[in-house]
Design a protein around this motif. Structure first.
Motif, mmCIF file in Angstrom:
data_model
loop_
_atom_site.group_PDB
_atom_site.id
_atom_site.type_symbol
_atom_site.label_atom_id
_atom_site.label_comp_id
_atom_site.label_asym_id
_atom_site.label_seq_id
_atom_site.Cartn_x
_atom_site.Cartn_y
_atom_site.Cartn_z
ATOM 1 N N PRO A 293 0.800 -1.228 0.000
ATOM 2 C CA PRO A 293 0.000 0.000 0.000
ATOM 3 C C PRO A 293 0.842 1.291 0.000
ATOM 4 C CG PRO A 293 0.111 -0.902 2.218
ATOM 5 C CD PRO A 293 0.887 -1.846 1.332
ATOM 6 N N ASP A 294 2.152 1.180 0.167
ATOM 7 C CA ASP A 294 2.998 2.369 0.385
ATOM 8 C C ASP A 294 3.000 3.339 -0.789
ATOM 9 O OD1 ASP A 294 3.835 -0.101 1.690
ATOM 10 O OD2 ASP A 294 5.358 1.125 2.677
ATOM 11 N N GLY A 295 3.092 2.798 -2.003
ATOM 12 C CA GLY A 295 3.237 3.660 -3.181
ATOM 13 C C GLY A 295 2.756 2.937 -4.415
ATOM 14 N N GLU A 296 3.390 3.195 -5.556
ATOM 15 C CA GLU A 296 2.932 2.576 -6.799
ATOM 16 C C GLU A 296 4.085 2.301 -7.756
ATOM 17 O OE1 GLU A 296 0.499 5.329 -9.051
ATOM 18 O OE2 GLU A 296 1.630 7.032 -8.272
ATOM 19 N N ILE A 297 3.879 1.282 -8.582
ATOM 20 C CA ILE A 297 4.830 0.995 -9.653
ATOM 21 C C ILE A 297 4.563 1.996 -10.782
ATOM 22 C CG2 ILE A 297 5.421 -0.681 -11.459
ATOM 23 C CD1 ILE A 297 4.786 -2.901 -9.398
ATOM 24 N N LEU A 298 5.623 2.553 -11.342
ATOM 25 C CA LEU A 298 5.450 3.478 -12.472
ATOM 26 C C LEU A 298 5.526 2.680 -13.776
ATOM 27 C CD1 LEU A 298 7.697 6.498 -11.374
ATOM 28 C CD2 LEU A 298 5.208 6.294 -11.201
ATOM 29 N N THR A 299 4.473 2.777 -14.569
ATOM 30 C CA THR A 299 4.484 2.066 -15.852
ATOM 31 C C THR A 299 5.443 2.761 -16.818
ATOM 32 O OG1 THR A 299 2.729 3.458 -16.735
ATOM 33 C CG2 THR A 299 2.044 1.440 -15.596
ATOM 34 N N ASP A 300 5.848 2.031 -17.851
ATOM 35 C CA ASP A 300 6.714 2.621 -18.876
ATOM 36 C C ASP A 300 6.042 3.810 -19.553
ATOM 37 O OD1 ASP A 300 8.569 0.765 -18.247
ATOM 38 O OD2 ASP A 300 8.611 -0.229 -20.220
ATOM 39 N N GLU A 301 4.708 3.726 -19.721
ATOM 40 C CA GLU A 301 3.966 4.821 -20.365
ATOM 41 C C GLU A 301 4.102 6.099 -19.527
ATOM 42 O OE1 GLU A 301 2.574 1.691 -19.842
ATOM 43 O OE2 GLU A 301 3.075 1.200 -21.928
ATOM 44 N N ARG A 302 3.992 5.911 -18.214
ATOM 45 C CA ARG A 302 4.110 7.083 -17.339
ATOM 46 C C ARG A 302 5.527 7.643 -17.354
ATOM 47 N NH1 ARG A 302 1.676 6.929 -11.332
ATOM 48 N NH2 ARG A 302 2.407 9.057 -10.966
ATOM 49 N N LEU A 303 6.511 6.732 -17.306
ATOM 50 C CA LEU A 303 7.911 7.188 -17.350
ATOM 51 C C LEU A 303 8.182 7.936 -18.657
ATOM 52 C CD1 LEU A 303 9.686 4.037 -15.873
ATOM 53 C CD2 LEU A 303 9.611 6.316 -14.831
ATOM 54 N N ALA A 304 7.649 7.408 -19.757
ATOM 55 C CA ALA A 304 7.844 8.058 -21.064
ATOM 56 C C ALA A 304 7.203 9.443 -21.069
ATOM 57 C CB ALA A 304 7.261 7.189 -22.177
ATOM 58 N N GLY A 305 6.019 9.537 -20.472
ATOM 59 C CA GLY A 305 5.325 10.822 -20.382
ATOM 60 C C GLY A 305 6.112 11.848 -19.588
#
Ligand SMILES: [Zn+2]
Length: 380
Positions: A293-305
């Motif tokens: 519950p601490d945080g979230e995985i960043l998807t490649d789409e988000r990193l690219a954005g």
């Protein structure tokens, strides 16, 4: 009397939320707006300010990365057996940091922070050169200072190794000489004071007051030597009070994956970055992290954005980010809680940087927009 001077003032962590709430320097710098920041820390943002390029182009993101083959820290292995109370002491680590920087010929900012000595042999340091000097940007971009040099206009900049009072004194001395036309003044006191006390504290009020006085005094001095004084103040990111400490790292350590064999990770203060040796480890880690519950995985789409998807995965194959106001305690950056931190999702209001000026310039809506204004000033 000279015609025009452009004074560009960098203020580390002068967030838009904080500055606008405090109505900071409103009279002196009436042209002001929010400036979108980037994912990451000053190590991500500052190369963008200096070049106008996004991180995936300039190649800078975070300091520690997985060593491609031989780690420059591999002969620090013996330190790994030191008791944490000795190895974790900041004086010990400062001495070792200085020793490493000298031995490796690092010319930029180098600090081991709290990276465990036992993990260092798997890691490398990304910012080996001084990014303010020619050739310092990994992607090969020329910085604003090379453009200023080419313009033929007299220019000076601060030494980031010096304190704010020293850098301000240097800028004042140059203004008094009345020759310089472009100044880049580097300040970092607000960042340090807010990390220590939080964004609202009497010590922080005092630091903001002092900073505003310094700006006004600099402007007054310049107007005695120049007809047209243009002052531009900007930051790299904001700051948020820390309300939640995440113990994700000690919990992760109980998962059963082995550092160095199954994976390598770097735990920045608000973001953990992983590289995996095999698909089983990757799948296990991804499933476990996704369930926390601490945080979230960043998807490649988000990193690219965010302009932070590095094709070579130099800075990690999997990124896990905490929400604004959370902090990994411990992490590789700090052992204990820090009162305020930055390095959260750039779209969070507390993350935004600020742009303030006493003159109308090209619009600055995000960090890459600062460079064109600095370049235009040298072409005016
Ligand atoms: Zn900071």
């Amino acid at each position: 009397m000279k015609q025009r001077i452009d004074i560009f003032i960098f203020a580390d962590a002068l967030g838009w939320a904080i500055a606008s709430r405090r109505r900071f320097a409103e009279n002196l710098l009436p042209v002001r707006n929010k400036c979108e920041t980037l994912l990451g820390y000053s190590s991500t943002c500052d190369p963008t300010i200096l070049t106008g390029a996004v991180p995936s182009d300039h190649g800078h993101f975070s300091f520690f990365i997985k060593a491609p083959s031989e780690s420059p820290f591999s002969n620090l292995r013996p330190f790994g057996i030191l008791p944490e109370i000795v190895a974790g002491h900041h004086r010990v680590r400062n001495k070792v940091s200085k020793f490493i920087a000298r031995r490796q010929g690092y010319t930029g900012y180098f600090q081991l922070y709290s990276v465990p000595f036992s993990k260092l042999p798997y890691l490398d340091y990304s910012e080996k050169k001084d990014i303010y000097e020619p050739g310092g940007i990994t992607g090969g971009q020329t910085t604003i200072f090379e453009h200023w040099q080419k313009s033929g206009k007299p220019w000076v900049r601060s030494d980031w190794r010096l304190s704010d009072p020293e850098n301000i004194a240097h800028a004042r001395a140059e203004i008094e000489k009345g020759q310089v036309e472009l100044i880049y003044l580097f300040t970092a006191k607000l960042d340090a004071v807010m990390h220590k006390y939080g964004v609202d504290h009497p010590e922080v009020d005092a630091a903001f007051d002092q900073f505003e006085k310094n700006l006004q005094s600099l402007a007054d001095l310049a107007s005695r030597h120049y007809r047209d004084v243009r002052i531009h103040l900007f930051s790299d990111h904001g700051m948020a009070d820390v309300h939640v400490c995440s113990d994700l790292l000690p919990r992760w350590n109980k998962l059963g994956l082995k550092y160095g064999r199954d994976y390598i990770a770097v735990w920045d203060s608000t973001m953990a970055r992983f590289w995996f040796s095999d698909e089983t480890s990757r799948t296990t880690a991804t499933a476990w992290l996704a369930a926390q519950p601490d945080g979230e995985i960043l998807t490649d789409e988000r990193l690219a954005g965010y302009g932070c998807l590095f094709p070579d995965r130099k800075y990690g194959e999997l990124f896990y980010l905490l929400p604004s106001g959370s902090l990994f305690v411990p992490s590789f950056l700090n052992q204990r809680k820090v009162t305020a931190m930055h390095g959260y999702a750039p779209e969070h209001p507390d993350s935004a940087a600020a742009w303030m000026s006493n003159a109308d310039t090209l619009p600055v809506r995000s960090l890459p927009g600062i460079f064109p204004v600095m370049k235009a000033a040298s072409e005016a």
